[in-house]
Enzyme design. Sequence first.
Site, PDB file in Angstrom:
ATOM      1  N   HIS A  43     -19.609 -10.597   3.304  1.00 25.25           N
ATOM      2  CA  HIS A  43     -21.043 -10.524   3.589  1.00 25.25           C
ATOM      3  C   HIS A  43     -21.809 -10.366   2.291  1.00 25.25           C
ATOM      4  O   HIS A  43     -21.232 -10.320   1.197  1.00 25.25           O
ATOM      5  CB  HIS A  43     -21.359  -9.440   4.624  1.00 25.25           C
ATOM      6  CG  HIS A  43     -20.946  -8.057   4.240  1.00 25.25           C
ATOM      7  ND1 HIS A  43     -21.406  -7.424   3.110  1.00 25.25           N
ATOM      8  CD2 HIS A  43     -20.104  -7.166   4.837  1.00 25.25           C
ATOM      9  CE1 HIS A  43     -20.898  -6.210   3.031  1.00 25.25           C
ATOM     10  NE2 HIS A  43     -20.077  -6.027   4.066  1.00 25.25           N
ATOM     11  N   CYS A  53      -9.504   8.244   9.945  1.00 22.94           N
ATOM     12  CA  CYS A  53     -10.312   7.170  10.532  1.00 22.94           C
ATOM     13  C   CYS A  53      -9.775   5.836  10.050  1.00 22.94           C
ATOM     14  O   CYS A  53      -9.772   5.552   8.851  1.00 22.94           O
ATOM     15  CB  CYS A  53     -11.788   7.307  10.156  1.00 22.94           C
ATOM     16  SG  CYS A  53     -12.735   5.860  10.682  1.00 22.94           S
ATOM     17  N   CYS A  70     -12.414   3.653   8.161  1.00 24.10           N
ATOM     18  CA  CYS A  70     -12.675   4.030   6.757  1.00 24.10           C
ATOM     19  C   CYS A  70     -11.423   3.915   5.910  1.00 24.10           C
ATOM     20  O   CYS A  70     -11.495   3.944   4.691  1.00 24.10           O
ATOM     21  CB  CYS A  70     -13.145   5.472   6.631  1.00 24.10           C
ATOM     22  SG  CYS A  70     -14.647   5.863   7.476  1.00 24.10           S
ATOM     23  N   HIS A  80     -18.097   4.475  11.989  1.00 22.95           N
ATOM     24  CA  HIS A  80     -17.371   3.560  12.875  1.00 22.95           C
ATOM     25  C   HIS A  80     -17.485   3.918  14.352  1.00 22.95           C
ATOM     26  O   HIS A  80     -16.935   3.223  15.201  1.00 22.95           O
ATOM     27  CB  HIS A  80     -15.901   3.460  12.442  1.00 22.95           C
ATOM     28  CG  HIS A  80     -15.778   2.846  11.082  1.00 22.95           C
ATOM     29  ND1 HIS A  80     -15.745   3.591   9.925  1.00 22.95           N
ATOM     30  CD2 HIS A  80     -15.781   1.556  10.690  1.00 22.95           C
ATOM     31  CE1 HIS A  80     -15.697   2.784   8.889  1.00 22.95           C
ATOM     32  NE2 HIS A  80     -15.713   1.548   9.320  1.00 22.95           N
ATOM     33  N   LYS A  82     -21.719  -5.306  12.547  1.00 25.81           N
ATOM     34  CA  LYS A  82     -21.529  -6.376  13.530  1.00 25.81           C
ATOM     35  C   LYS A  82     -22.242  -6.042  14.832  1.00 25.81           C
ATOM     36  O   LYS A  82     -22.798  -6.922  15.480  1.00 25.81           O
ATOM     37  CB  LYS A  82     -20.032  -6.552  13.794  1.00 25.81           C
ATOM     38  CG  LYS A  82     -19.419  -7.632  12.939  1.00 25.81           C
ATOM     39  CD  LYS A  82     -18.289  -8.331  13.649  1.00 25.81           C
ATOM     40  CE  LYS A  82     -16.977  -7.690  13.343  1.00 25.81           C
ATOM     41  NZ  LYS A  82     -15.785  -8.332  13.779  1.00 25.81           N
TER      42      LYS A  82
HETATM   43  O1  ME8 Z   1     -13.707  -0.597  -0.290  1.00 25.74           O
HETATM   44  N1  ME8 Z   1     -24.248  -2.843  -0.408  1.00 25.74           N
HETATM   45  O2  ME8 Z   1     -13.350  -2.825   0.174  1.00 25.74           O
HETATM   46  P1  ME8 Z   1     -14.696  -3.232   0.935  1.00 25.74           P
HETATM   47  C1  ME8 Z   1     -23.746  -3.023  -1.626  1.00 25.74           C
HETATM   48  N2  ME8 Z   1     -10.841  -2.628  -0.537  1.00 25.74           N
HETATM   49  N3  ME8 Z   1     -22.465  -3.343  -1.880  1.00 25.74           N
HETATM   50  C2  ME8 Z   1     -21.642  -3.487  -0.846  1.00 25.74           C
HETATM   51  C3  ME8 Z   1     -22.098  -3.323   0.476  1.00 25.74           C
HETATM   52  C4  ME8 Z   1     -23.470  -2.990   0.671  1.00 25.74           C
HETATM   53  N4  ME8 Z   1     -24.004  -2.817   1.867  1.00 25.74           N
HETATM   54  N5  ME8 Z   1     -21.046  -3.518   1.278  1.00 25.74           N
HETATM   55  C5  ME8 Z   1     -19.977  -3.798   0.502  1.00 25.74           C
HETATM   56  C6  ME8 Z   1     -13.009  -1.589  -0.302  1.00 25.74           C
HETATM   57  N6  ME8 Z   1     -20.320  -3.794  -0.796  1.00 25.74           N
HETATM   58  C7  ME8 Z   1     -11.642  -1.548  -0.969  1.00 25.74           C
HETATM   59  C8  ME8 Z   1     -11.837  -1.551  -2.465  1.00 25.74           C
HETATM   60  S1  ME8 Z   1     -10.921  -1.697  -4.960  1.00 25.74           S
HETATM   61  C9  ME8 Z   1      -9.506  -1.353  -5.731  1.00 25.74           C
HETATM   62  C10 ME8 Z   1     -10.581  -1.512  -3.279  1.00 25.74           C
HETATM   63  C11 ME8 Z   1     -19.421  -4.106  -1.933  1.00 25.74           C
HETATM   64  O3  ME8 Z   1     -14.439  -4.568   1.532  1.00 25.74           O
HETATM   65  C12 ME8 Z   1     -19.408  -2.997  -2.978  1.00 25.74           C
HETATM   66  O4  ME8 Z   1     -18.911  -3.515  -4.177  1.00 25.74           O
HETATM   67  O5  ME8 Z   1     -15.142  -2.145   1.825  1.00 25.74           O
HETATM   68  C13 ME8 Z   1     -18.396  -2.028  -2.388  1.00 25.74           C
HETATM   69  O6  ME8 Z   1     -17.893  -1.095  -3.332  1.00 25.74           O
HETATM   70  C14 ME8 Z   1     -17.340  -2.987  -1.902  1.00 25.74           C
HETATM   71  O7  ME8 Z   1     -18.082  -4.149  -1.444  1.00 25.74           O
HETATM   72  C15 ME8 Z   1     -16.484  -2.419  -0.799  1.00 25.74           C
HETATM   73  O8  ME8 Z   1     -15.744  -3.459  -0.240  1.00 25.74           O
END
Ligand code: ME8
Length: 494
Positions: free
Chosen positions: A22, A138, A141, A158, A311
Site C-alpha cells: 500500500h 497478537c 502484530c 487488530h 481493509k
Molecule cells: O514491520 N505510514 O513490515 P510491514 C507510513 N516486516 N509508513 C508506513 C505505513 C504508514 N501508514 N504503513 C507501513 C514490518 N509503512 C516488518 C519489518 S524490517 C527488518 C521488518 C511502512 O509490512 C514503514 O516503512 O508492517 C513501516 O516501518 C513499514 O512499512 C512496516 O511494514
Amino acid sequence: MNNRNKTIYITTPIYYVNDKPHIGHAYTTIVADVLARYYRNKLGDDNVYFLTGTDEHGAKIAESAAKVGIDPQKFTDQISDEFKEAWQNLEISNDQFIRTTSEKHIKIVTDILNKLKEAKTPLGNDVLYESEYEGLYCVGCEKFLNPSDLVDEKCPDHNQKPKLVKEKNWFFRLNDFLPLIKEKITKDELLIYPSTRKNEVLGLIDKQDLPDFSISRSIKSVPWGIDLPWDKNQKSYVWVDALSNYITALDYPQGDLFQKFWPANIQLLALDILKFHTLYWPAILLALGMELPKQLAIHGFFTINGQKMSKTIGNVIHPNEVVEKYGAEVSKYLILSQFSFGSESDIKVEDFPIKYNADLVNGLGNLINRTTKMVEDYLDGEIDKSGLEIIEDVVSKINQDIEKINFKEALVKIWKLIQESNFLIDQEKPWELSKSNNKDDQEKLKSVLGFCIKNLYNVAYSLNFLMPQKSQEILDIIQADKIKKPAKPLFPRL
Ligand code: ME8
C-alpha cells in the site's frame, strides 16, 4: 558516507507479505529510491547500493495463507511478486530485492544463529539463554503485547484477542548491550534521525524495564520459519530472521558487496518498528562483532483522510492506483511533496489532482510552455547558452535538504525558482517588449527569457533525483540548438 571508499548503502524495511503493498510501504520505498538516485548522481552508480524486499516468515503470514487455502511458500511467492511489480510500476531503482524465504537468506541466518549461540555479551554472559515465556501474543502484530496495550482485552490495531502463549524459548540478553548502545546513540555514532526519535529511544533505554527479547518460538506456535540449528523443535522468531536481511543481502560475512557496503549509511523505517531497529538490531550486530549502521532515519506514520489505513475501513490505497492515474514520476512527486519525513500526518487523496494541477500543470508545465513559445516566437529559438549554469547557492541548499531527507523543503526551493520566473514574466510582459523597437527593450526581452530558461535549467537539474525522465526532457528542450515549444505538454491536464 562510508569513510573507506565513499559508498552509500540504503535500505528500506522488508515488508510483510501477509497483505498487498500500500501507499505506506510505497512512501518509504520512494524515499529510498530518490536518495539512491541522488547519491548515484553524486558518487557514481557503482558506489550506491539500494536494498528492499519482503519479510515472509511467521505466524501471521502462515495464517493469511491458510485463510485462502494456499501453501505458505506459494502465498509468499504471489504477494512478494505483487510488491516487486508495484515497485517496477513506480520505477523504483533498487539494486536487489531480498526475500527471507530465499535459500541464501536462510543459510546465512542459520550461520548467524550459530554465531549468536557462541557469542558473549560485553559483560561476559552468553548472548542467548533458554527461558520460560508466557505472554499475550497478537498474531496480527507479530509480537507479545502488554496487558496495558489492550482495549477491551483486544489488540486495538487488530481488534482481536491475543493468545496466551506459554513455552520455552531462546532469549537474547538485550540488557547487557544497552549501555554500549546508549553511548553510541548519544554520541551520534549511531545517528537516530530526527532527534525527537533519538530522544524517544534514549528514554526507552533509561526506563530500564526493557525485557530481553526472544529469538525463537516452538514449531507449534510458529511453524513457518527458519529452524533453530540446535533445536529442531524451535523456529527462529521474526526479528533475527527479518533484521538480518540487511546483511544477508550483501552475502555476509565474506561477500564483495558486504566488504564494499557495510556498514549501511541510511536505514529507513517508520516509528512502528523503531525499537526493533534502534535496540535489537544494534545489539545483534554488536553480538556478531560488527559495525553499526551510520544512520537510522525514522519517518512518521500517515493516515488516509484522518483514518488509519485498514481493509475494514476500505481506505487502503494501492500504489498502482496512483501510478495508473499519474505515471511513476508524478506519483512520486505527489507522495513526497505531501508528507514531511519526520512527522506524522494525513494523506488526502483528493488533494492529489489539486496539487498536480497547481504545481505541475499550471506551475512547471505552464512555465515551460510559455517560456519556450516566447523564445521560439520572439528570439527565433535562440538564447545565449552560456547562461545555462548552475546557481550554486540555490542548488547547494537544495542538495543539503535532500541529504537531510527533507524533500518537502527541497521541492519548496525548486518551486520558488518556478514561481520567480512566472512572476517575472507577468511583470515584464515579454509580449509587449517584443513589439518595441527600442534597443533596451530588446535587451530586456533577452534577459527576462534568458533568466527563465536558466531557472528551468536549474529546476531540471535539481529535479533529477525525483523525476529523471521529465528532467531530461526539459534539458533536451532548453539545450537544443533552437528552443521550441514542446509539441505535447510535459504535464497534460487530467
Ligand atoms: O514491520 N505510514 O513490515 P510491514 C507510513 N516486516 N509508513 C508506513 C505505513 C504508514 N501508514 N504503513 C507501513 C514490518 N509503512 C516488518 C519489518 S524490517 C527488518 C521488518 C511502512 O509490512 C514503514 O516503512 O508492517 C513501516 O516501518 C513499514 O512499512 C512496516 O511494514
